[in-house]
Write a protein that holds these residues in place. Structure first.
Motif, PDB file in Angstrom:
ATOM      1  N   SER A 197     -10.505   5.004   4.116  1.00  0.00           N
ATOM      2  CA  SER A 197     -10.198   4.052   3.049  1.00  0.00           C
ATOM      3  C   SER A 197     -11.491   3.700   2.317  1.00  0.00           C
ATOM      4  O   SER A 197     -12.465   3.272   2.947  1.00  0.00           O
ATOM      5  CB  SER A 197      -9.575   2.792   3.662  1.00  0.00           C
ATOM      6  OG  SER A 197      -9.433   1.797   2.676  1.00  0.00           O
ATOM      7  N   GLU A 198     -11.488   3.894   1.005  1.00  0.00           N
ATOM      8  CA  GLU A 198     -12.727   3.674   0.223  1.00  0.00           C
ATOM      9  C   GLU A 198     -12.356   3.446  -1.249  1.00  0.00           C
ATOM     10  O   GLU A 198     -11.717   4.293  -1.864  1.00  0.00           O
ATOM     11  CB  GLU A 198     -13.634   4.903   0.384  1.00  0.00           C
ATOM     12  CG  GLU A 198     -14.799   4.993  -0.597  1.00  0.00           C
ATOM     13  CD  GLU A 198     -15.775   3.830  -0.489  1.00  0.00           C
ATOM     14  OE1 GLU A 198     -16.333   3.614   0.593  1.00  0.00           O
ATOM     15  OE2 GLU A 198     -15.976   3.132  -1.516  1.00  0.00           O
ATOM     16  N   PRO A 199     -12.762   2.318  -1.807  1.00  0.00           N
ATOM     17  CA  PRO A 199     -12.412   2.046  -3.211  1.00  0.00           C
ATOM     18  C   PRO A 199     -13.208   2.850  -4.245  1.00  0.00           C
ATOM     19  O   PRO A 199     -12.735   3.042  -5.363  1.00  0.00           O
ATOM     20  CB  PRO A 199     -12.694   0.542  -3.370  1.00  0.00           C
ATOM     21  CG  PRO A 199     -13.610   0.192  -2.253  1.00  0.00           C
ATOM     22  CD  PRO A 199     -13.394   1.174  -1.160  1.00  0.00           C
ATOM     23  N   ASN A 200     -14.393   3.336  -3.870  1.00  0.00           N
ATOM     24  CA  ASN A 200     -15.264   4.020  -4.833  1.00  0.00           C
ATOM     25  C   ASN A 200     -14.898   5.507  -4.931  1.00  0.00           C
ATOM     26  O   ASN A 200     -14.891   6.230  -3.934  1.00  0.00           O
ATOM     27  CB  ASN A 200     -16.716   3.822  -4.357  1.00  0.00           C
ATOM     28  CG  ASN A 200     -17.732   4.552  -5.211  1.00  0.00           C
ATOM     29  OD1 ASN A 200     -17.607   5.751  -5.455  1.00  0.00           O
ATOM     30  ND2 ASN A 200     -18.747   3.840  -5.649  1.00  0.00           N
ATOM     31  N   ARG A 204     -15.003   8.574  -2.243  1.00  0.00           N
ATOM     32  CA  ARG A 204     -13.769   9.211  -1.748  1.00  0.00           C
ATOM     33  C   ARG A 204     -13.899  10.733  -1.808  1.00  0.00           C
ATOM     34  O   ARG A 204     -13.484  11.449  -0.905  1.00  0.00           O
ATOM     35  CB  ARG A 204     -12.554   8.762  -2.565  1.00  0.00           C
ATOM     36  CG  ARG A 204     -12.015   7.395  -2.192  1.00  0.00           C
ATOM     37  CD  ARG A 204     -10.581   7.207  -2.658  1.00  0.00           C
ATOM     38  NE  ARG A 204     -10.416   7.407  -4.085  1.00  0.00           N
ATOM     39  CZ  ARG A 204     -10.676   6.485  -5.012  1.00  0.00           C
ATOM     40  NH1 ARG A 204     -11.083   5.288  -4.641  1.00  0.00           N
ATOM     41  NH2 ARG A 204     -10.498   6.750  -6.285  1.00  0.00           N
ATOM     42  N   ASP A 217      -7.332   5.106  -1.632  1.00  0.00           N
ATOM     43  CA  ASP A 217      -7.959   4.073  -2.459  1.00  0.00           C
ATOM     44  C   ASP A 217      -7.216   2.765  -2.198  1.00  0.00           C
ATOM     45  O   ASP A 217      -6.106   2.570  -2.686  1.00  0.00           O
ATOM     46  CB  ASP A 217      -7.854   4.471  -3.942  1.00  0.00           C
ATOM     47  CG  ASP A 217      -8.428   3.383  -4.855  1.00  0.00           C
ATOM     48  OD1 ASP A 217      -8.838   2.314  -4.328  1.00  0.00           O
ATOM     49  OD2 ASP A 217      -8.470   3.613  -6.074  1.00  0.00           O
ATOM     50  N   PRO A 218      -7.825   1.856  -1.418  1.00  0.00           N
ATOM     51  CA  PRO A 218      -7.085   0.648  -1.001  1.00  0.00           C
ATOM     52  C   PRO A 218      -6.808  -0.318  -2.163  1.00  0.00           C
ATOM     53  O   PRO A 218      -6.003  -1.235  -2.012  1.00  0.00           O
ATOM     54  CB  PRO A 218      -8.014   0.004   0.033  1.00  0.00           C
ATOM     55  CG  PRO A 218      -9.384   0.460  -0.369  1.00  0.00           C
ATOM     56  CD  PRO A 218      -9.217   1.842  -0.937  1.00  0.00           C
ATOM     57  N   THR A 219      -7.463  -0.088  -3.318  1.00  0.00           N
ATOM     58  CA  THR A 219      -7.201  -0.976  -4.458  1.00  0.00           C
ATOM     59  C   THR A 219      -5.946  -0.533  -5.221  1.00  0.00           C
ATOM     60  O   THR A 219      -5.375  -1.298  -5.981  1.00  0.00           O
ATOM     61  CB  THR A 219      -8.396  -1.004  -5.443  1.00  0.00           C
ATOM     62  OG1 THR A 219      -8.577   0.312  -5.991  1.00  0.00           O
ATOM     63  CG2 THR A 219      -9.677  -1.444  -4.750  1.00  0.00           C
ATOM     64  N   LYS A 220      -5.530   0.715  -5.016  1.00  0.00           N
ATOM     65  CA  LYS A 220      -4.357   1.224  -5.756  1.00  0.00           C
ATOM     66  C   LYS A 220      -3.209   1.633  -4.840  1.00  0.00           C
ATOM     67  O   LYS A 220      -2.074   1.758  -5.273  1.00  0.00           O
ATOM     68  CB  LYS A 220      -4.775   2.452  -6.587  1.00  0.00           C
ATOM     69  CG  LYS A 220      -5.784   2.120  -7.682  1.00  0.00           C
ATOM     70  CD  LYS A 220      -5.642   3.091  -8.852  1.00  0.00           C
ATOM     71  CE  LYS A 220      -6.526   2.682 -10.017  1.00  0.00           C
ATOM     72  NZ  LYS A 220      -7.959   2.957  -9.706  1.00  0.00           N
ATOM     73  N   GLU A 221      -3.542   1.909  -3.558  1.00  0.00           N
ATOM     74  CA  GLU A 221      -2.501   2.375  -2.637  1.00  0.00           C
ATOM     75  C   GLU A 221      -2.364   1.367  -1.500  1.00  0.00           C
ATOM     76  O   GLU A 221      -3.281   0.604  -1.225  1.00  0.00           O
ATOM     77  CB  GLU A 221      -2.903   3.744  -2.061  1.00  0.00           C
ATOM     78  CG  GLU A 221      -3.068   4.824  -3.118  1.00  0.00           C
ATOM     79  CD  GLU A 221      -3.717   6.081  -2.547  1.00  0.00           C
ATOM     80  OE1 GLU A 221      -2.966   6.980  -2.145  1.00  0.00           O
ATOM     81  OE2 GLU A 221      -4.962   6.131  -2.496  1.00  0.00           O
ATOM     82  N   ASN A 222      -1.212   1.401  -0.831  1.00  0.00           N
ATOM     83  CA  ASN A 222      -0.992   0.501   0.292  1.00  0.00           C
ATOM     84  C   ASN A 222      -1.459   1.167   1.588  1.00  0.00           C
ATOM     85  O   ASN A 222      -0.777   2.005   2.159  1.00  0.00           O
ATOM     86  CB  ASN A 222       0.493   0.134   0.369  1.00  0.00           C
ATOM     87  CG  ASN A 222       0.743  -0.958   1.407  1.00  0.00           C
ATOM     88  OD1 ASN A 222       0.166  -0.947   2.507  1.00  0.00           O
ATOM     89  ND2 ASN A 222       1.575  -1.916   1.051  1.00  0.00           N
ATOM     90  N   ILE A 248     -11.509  -8.726   5.671  1.00  0.00           N
ATOM     91  CA  ILE A 248     -10.543  -7.631   5.853  1.00  0.00           C
ATOM     92  C   ILE A 248     -10.271  -7.326   7.330  1.00  0.00           C
ATOM     93  O   ILE A 248      -9.380  -6.557   7.657  1.00  0.00           O
ATOM     94  CB  ILE A 248     -10.968  -6.334   5.118  1.00  0.00           C
ATOM     95  CG1 ILE A 248     -12.267  -5.760   5.693  1.00  0.00           C
ATOM     96  CG2 ILE A 248     -11.113  -6.586   3.616  1.00  0.00           C
ATOM     97  CD1 ILE A 248     -12.679  -4.435   5.046  1.00  0.00           C
TER      98      ILE A 248
END
Ligand SMILES: [Zn+2]
Ligand SMILES: [Zn+2]
Length: 345
Positions: A197-200, A204, A217-222, A248
């Motif tokens: 899991s990585e937002p950048n 990724r 992408d934890p900012t867009k996916e669950n 978190i």
């Protein structure tokens, strides 16, 4: 010689200082590569002060060539290419006796109590020389790769604490240099799937390149749904938290299967305070532990993993700077746009 001198939190400058003076049994190292660690950034920012002296020179991810020796230093001689395990235990406290020398009650370290590698020359104290902290840099590893053995050794310690083994599912949170090392070690340890899991976006991409089976992408996916979906609804066997973000922790604990292990690898800012639902640990019988630094054995074994090609540390290095450009290297490291940044004195 030239060195980066930390005068106070947030106050550091590259300047001329006297060369280190050797005492009996010491080695003088010409530093070829010293990588910047997340801990260095926290020290420079003033977020970590424990064990830090002012003024001092930090830097503990070190590779170089022996420049001089004084007295009996065992097999070492001028011209040898070496790496240095920086954590120096007392060999006598309860933790040392237990084999947890990384947690030694009287531990000293190069880059903390002893001046570190952001300098042209480094004094390796006799206590470290005698203790076997100086190790040969294998011929097939560059100095740059040699300076990455230290963070790899911490990750090896972490992979063990996280109980990663054959046929395990693993979730790694954060794909900075540490997360990328954990991916490779988890695969080498036999994990059947490594989820990251990585937002950048750049990170990724690196995670996929270094062997992650699924990158989220934890900012867009669950993340929770994805982890449950990939583990038959159970959660992962092992979770490694490779970023120090306290809020978190609680939600991530719920992604560990019953009886699984969560390793809090990254250091947290300040006390790391956060709220957790203790019943998640209680009813799910999960093991939550931490990792700090590494032992000489972790260091030696990490060197062998890198030299054998089991772990690729070479491609982690994205930027290189000289001592005079230290401020720019620091800013880049803080911005998180690179992966591993090395100083080449
Ligand atoms: Zn480090
Ligand atoms: Zn000790």
């Amino acid at each position: 010689m030239k060195a980066v001198v930390l005068e106070a939190p947030n106050q550091f400058v590259t300047k001329d200082v006297p060369d280190p003076v050797l005492q009996e049994g010491d080695i003088l190292l010409r530093v070829k590569s010293c990588a910047i660690c997340g801990t260095d950034i926290r020290i420079l920012e003033g977020k970590k002060t424990k064990g830090v002296r002012f003024p001092s020179t930090i830097g503990h991810e070190i590779a170089g060539v022996i420049e001089d020796v004084k007295g009996n230093v065992g097999p070492w001689k001028k011209g040898d290419a070496v790496i240095v395990a920086p954590v120096i235990p007392c060999h006598a406290c309860r933790y040392c006796l237990e084999g947890r020398e990384n947690a030694c009650q009287n531990r000293q370290a190069i880059g903390y109590e002893f001046d570190g590698g952001f300098a042209e020359l480094l004094r390796i104290p006799a206590i470290a020389v005698r203790g076997g902290h100086v190790m040969e840099l294998p011929k097939n590893l560059s100095f740059e790769e040699g300076s990455l053995i230290e963070p790899l050794s911490c990750c090896l310690n972490g992979i063990r604490k996280a109980n990663v083994g054959l046929a395990d599912s693993v979730l790694i949170v954060g794909a900075g240099p540490i997360g990328l090392m954990h991916i490779q070690l988890a695969k080498a340890a036999g994990a059947y799937q490594v989820i990251v899991s990585e937002p950048n976006a750049m990170r990724r991409e690196m995670a996929a390149k270094f062997g992650a089976d699924l990158v989220v992408d934890p900012t867009k996916e669950n993340l929770a749904d994805i982890v449950k979906g990939r583990t038959g609804g159970l959660g992962v066997d092992c979770l490694i938290l490779a970023i120090g973000v306290p809020p978190i922790v609680n939600d991530l604990m719920k992604l560990v299967r019953k009886g699984g292990t969560m390793n809090l690898f990254a250091g947290f800012p300040d006390t790391g305070s956060c709220t957790i639902e203790a019943n998640v640990i209680h009813y799910n019988e999960i093991n939550v532990n931490g990792t700090s630094a590494s032992t000489r054995l972790d260091y030696l074994q990490s060197r062998d993993l890198a030299a054998s090609g089991k772990v690729n540390v070479k491609d982690l290095v994205t930027h290189r700077f000289g001592l005079d450009e230290f401020r720019a290297a620091y800013e880049l490291a803080k911005a998180g746009t690179g992966i591993k940044i090395v100083i080449q004195p």
